[in-house]
Scaffold this motif. Sequence first.
Motif, short mmCIF file in Angstrom:
data_model
loop_
_atom_site.label_atom_id
_atom_site.label_comp_id
_atom_site.label_asym_id
_atom_site.label_seq_id
_atom_site.Cartn_x
_atom_site.Cartn_y
_atom_site.Cartn_z
N PRO A 213 0.81 -1.22 0.00
CA PRO A 213 0.00 0.00 0.00
C PRO A 213 0.85 1.27 0.00
N VAL A 214 0.30 2.32 -0.60
CA VAL A 214 0.94 3.63 -0.57
C VAL A 214 1.21 4.01 0.88
N GLY A 215 2.36 4.66 1.13
CA GLY A 215 2.85 4.91 2.49
C GLY A 215 1.88 5.56 3.43
N SER A 216 1.02 6.44 2.94
CA SER A 216 0.10 7.15 3.84
C SER A 216 -1.13 6.33 4.20
N ARG A 217 -1.34 5.21 3.53
CA ARG A 217 -2.54 4.41 3.74
C ARG A 217 -2.27 3.31 4.76
N ARG A 218 -2.24 3.72 6.03
CA ARG A 218 -1.82 2.83 7.11
C ARG A 218 -2.98 2.38 8.00
N ILE A 219 -4.20 2.82 7.70
CA ILE A 219 -5.39 2.38 8.45
C ILE A 219 -6.06 1.30 7.60
N SER A 220 -6.08 0.07 8.11
CA SER A 220 -6.45 -1.06 7.26
C SER A 220 -7.46 -1.99 7.94
N THR A 221 -8.03 -2.85 7.13
CA THR A 221 -8.82 -3.97 7.65
C THR A 221 -8.69 -5.12 6.68
N VAL A 222 -9.25 -6.26 7.04
CA VAL A 222 -9.23 -7.45 6.19
C VAL A 222 -10.66 -7.97 6.07
N GLY A 223 -10.82 -8.97 5.24
CA GLY A 223 -12.14 -9.56 5.09
C GLY A 223 -12.07 -10.79 4.22
N ILE A 224 -13.23 -11.36 3.94
CA ILE A 224 -13.31 -12.51 3.05
C ILE A 224 -13.93 -12.08 1.73
N TYR A 225 -13.58 -12.81 0.68
CA TYR A 225 -14.05 -12.47 -0.66
C TYR A 225 -14.60 -13.73 -1.32
N ASP A 226 -15.87 -13.68 -1.75
CA ASP A 226 -16.51 -14.76 -2.47
C ASP A 226 -16.33 -14.50 -3.96
N MET A 227 -15.41 -15.23 -4.59
CA MET A 227 -15.08 -14.96 -5.99
C MET A 227 -16.20 -15.38 -6.95
N GLU A 228 -17.06 -16.31 -6.54
CA GLU A 228 -18.16 -16.72 -7.40
C GLU A 228 -19.25 -15.65 -7.43
N LYS A 229 -19.53 -15.05 -6.27
CA LYS A 229 -20.55 -13.99 -6.17
C LYS A 229 -19.96 -12.60 -6.36
N ASP A 230 -18.62 -12.51 -6.43
CA ASP A 230 -17.92 -11.23 -6.47
C ASP A 230 -18.39 -10.34 -5.31
N GLU A 231 -18.33 -10.92 -4.11
CA GLU A 231 -18.87 -10.27 -2.92
C GLU A 231 -17.81 -10.25 -1.82
N GLU A 232 -17.56 -9.08 -1.25
CA GLU A 232 -16.59 -8.96 -0.17
C GLU A 232 -17.28 -8.59 1.13
N LYS A 233 -16.74 -9.11 2.24
CA LYS A 233 -17.26 -8.80 3.57
C LYS A 233 -16.09 -8.42 4.45
N LEU A 234 -15.99 -7.13 4.75
CA LEU A 234 -14.88 -6.62 5.54
C LEU A 234 -15.15 -6.78 7.03
N PHE A 235 -14.08 -6.95 7.80
CA PHE A 235 -14.21 -7.10 9.25
C PHE A 235 -14.34 -5.76 9.96
N PHE A 236 -14.26 -4.67 9.21
CA PHE A 236 -14.47 -3.33 9.76
C PHE A 236 -14.89 -2.44 8.60
N SER A 237 -15.87 -1.58 8.82
CA SER A 237 -16.35 -0.69 7.77
C SER A 237 -15.51 0.59 7.74
N LEU A 238 -14.57 0.66 6.81
CA LEU A 238 -13.75 1.86 6.69
C LEU A 238 -14.58 3.00 6.11
N ASP A 239 -14.41 4.19 6.67
CA ASP A 239 -15.13 5.36 6.16
C ASP A 239 -14.74 5.65 4.72
N THR A 240 -13.47 5.54 4.43
CA THR A 240 -12.97 5.81 3.08
C THR A 240 -11.91 4.77 2.72
N LYS A 241 -12.17 4.02 1.64
CA LYS A 241 -11.18 3.10 1.12
C LYS A 241 -10.44 3.78 -0.02
N ARG A 242 -9.12 3.66 0.00
CA ARG A 242 -8.33 4.23 -1.09
C ARG A 242 -7.51 3.16 -1.81
#
Length: 276
Positions: free
Chosen positions: A184-213
């Motif tokens: 990630p770009v150096g300033s983008r240090r606030i992160s989360t992870v999640g699971i991704y269903d590649m068949e449904k193209d659906e992601e579920k993050l473990f935290f709702s970030l206000d702004t994803k960059r």
Amino acid sequence: MNIIGLGKAGCAIAEKFGVHPQYKIFQIDVDKQGTRCYNVKRRKGPEEYEANTPSLKKFFGNIQGATTFVIGGSGDISAMSLRIMEQIKDKCDISILYIAPDKSLLSEKRKMHEKVTYNVLQNYARSGAIERIYLISNPQVESILGEVPIMGYFDKLNDFIVSTMHMINVFRNADPVMGGLRTPVGSRRISTVGIYDMEKDEEKLFFSLDTKRETCYIYCVGEKRLREDGGLHKNIVTQMKGKTNDETVDVSFGVFPTNYNNDYGYVLAHSPNIQS
């Protein structure tokens, strides 16, 4: 990789990382006994814990390299976190795994303490003093899992968090057969992870970030399908092109072979902004 658990929540998660040989586990808490465990004297509140943070240089010994510091923000002992990290930051590349509780269940005093810890640690990461902070919301993890019984509630949440973080670590150190995982770009240090269903193209993050960059997708695909599915390449490219329509978000991906019959995926999301 080193895993340092602070407090009850942090130590519970650190212990679960310990089932994997890749990790060296350190635990710090009140009444904590055992190998690489540090027993902290019980104090009356966060101010006393912070003021009486012990020197842990002997406890940590020759610790160095990648280190994940696991902490639950509502515990009084979390007030020791900055002073502990200051003791090792010159030897370690530190990331924080921050477990946000269900705030609706906290007392007003606990809510205030958690808010201070949450904001201070984000600012600490954003300043570049450490590598990054991963934010995890227990209520959001529960919503992804579905119904979770009372008995073993935190065990199930922690198992899911640790298995996700562990597999992401594994694939970061593996070679993809397609694509690649960007740093990630150096300033983008606030992160989360999640699971991704590649068949449904659906992601579920473990935290709702206000702004994803920045977002990174990890495709975990069985070797048989990678060899035989002629449409898979086109499907993945189409999915990733669809995600680049938002010009404010940088997207990368990696496709990794597995020995499993079922395909699965993970996602990492990064932001430069302090989360509310």
